[in-house]
Design an enzyme around this catalytic site. Sequence first.
Site, PDB file in Angstrom:
ATOM      1  N   LEU A  94       0.867  -1.273  -0.201  1.00 30.24           N
ATOM      2  CA  LEU A  94      -0.344   0.085  -0.332  1.00 30.24           C
ATOM      3  C   LEU A  94       0.950   0.779   0.052  1.00 30.24           C
ATOM      4  O   LEU A  94       1.962   1.222   0.686  1.00 30.24           O
ATOM      5  CB  LEU A  94      -0.840  -0.419   1.148  1.00 30.24           C
ATOM      6  CG  LEU A  94      -1.792  -1.405   1.272  1.00 30.24           C
ATOM      7  CD1 LEU A  94      -2.685  -0.763   3.124  1.00 30.24           C
ATOM      8  CD2 LEU A  94      -2.480  -2.005  -0.015  1.00 30.24           C
ATOM      9  N   CYS A  95       0.145   2.280  -0.891  1.00 31.60           N
ATOM     10  CA  CYS A  95       1.086   3.308  -1.213  1.00 31.60           C
ATOM     11  C   CYS A  95       2.950   3.465  -0.975  1.00 31.60           C
ATOM     12  O   CYS A  95       3.204   2.212  -1.985  1.00 31.60           O
ATOM     13  CB  CYS A  95       1.262   4.209   0.457  1.00 31.60           C
ATOM     14  SG  CYS A  95       1.597   5.939  -0.141  1.00 31.60           S
ATOM     15  N   THR A  96       3.507   3.536  -0.322  1.00 31.58           N
ATOM     16  CA  THR A  96       5.417   3.652  -0.755  1.00 31.58           C
ATOM     17  C   THR A  96       5.317   1.949   0.071  1.00 31.58           C
ATOM     18  O   THR A  96       6.719   1.939   0.364  1.00 31.58           O
ATOM     19  CB  THR A  96       5.900   4.653   0.394  1.00 31.58           C
ATOM     20  OG1 THR A  96       4.865   4.968   1.475  1.00 31.58           O
ATOM     21  CG2 THR A  96       5.663   5.863   0.013  1.00 31.58           C
TER      22      THR A  96
END
Length: 320
Positions: A94-96
């Site tokens: 998720l995301c970074t």
Amino acid sequence: MSSVALAVTDGMLHFELSLAYEVFSDPAYEVTVCGPRAVRLDRFLLEPDHGFDHLPAAGLVIVPGWADVEVEPPAELVDAVRAAHRAGARVASLCTGAFVLAAAGLLEGKRATTHWAHTEELAARHPGIEVDPDVLYVDNGSVLTSAGKAAALDLCLHLVRLDHGAAVANTIARRLVVPPHRAGGQAQFVRTPVPAREDHPLAELLPWAMERLDQPLTVEDLARRANLSSRHLGRHFRTVTGTTPLQWLLNQRIRRAQELLEATGDSVDTIAAATGMGTATTLRRHFRRALGVPPDSYRRTFRGGRVPPPRDEMVRPGEQ
């Protein structure tokens, strides 16, 4: 029951972790938090349920956002995620969190995404990855990545659809008061349902149209119902749904066809009539264009336990 393990350590972003925990805290899943010790997330302390040695036993491993992308993620986290993937678990960032998957070598030679502010850094640090900054998420089968923040929710709902179908994903989305599918920037799969807000100009029109998907609705029909000109209707549709009236209608017909294919034994001809497609030929053409597989294959795959992931494009304006 599907098993989900959230892999956490110091320096994770609590927003993405909380979001994933909320989505998978559903009767269809058994969700656990795995980490080496008490984990510090910004101003919070979290006591994991299990250590990283529990990850390979999970069917799905979620890696939340990594707070400081300038710092390499801990080797114990990277090794544990790599071991879980080797053991057969699907791994999603998720995301970074994509930087953790990249460090584990899981994205090499694959297409991936992350928060738009860090796509250049991910590509520079790992030139073997095809970094796409313009999508909400990328599904490579056993390895998945999402863009930033709210796109993590899009990926989590996508995973639920893969595991348990559109009906379960829609139920979770309603509980969270979010659309099951989202249009907009970094978007790849436009299938926008009725928006959660109820104060927009189409608040009464969209539910009315959803109840009449079996009928041959036109832009003029919608404009007349909304007491708007066709031009003003199109403007409101763009603002509220991110797409055109006809594209929105077609996307809803395809979504309804998915639900009927998953939940009923109706023939493709019957489903074509129920969704306003008219004929099985028309349904098959639009369904394959939208999802990359014909309706019969979609139904067989879903009943075998996994729905095929969507392609990066839904139906574009002018293709109706």
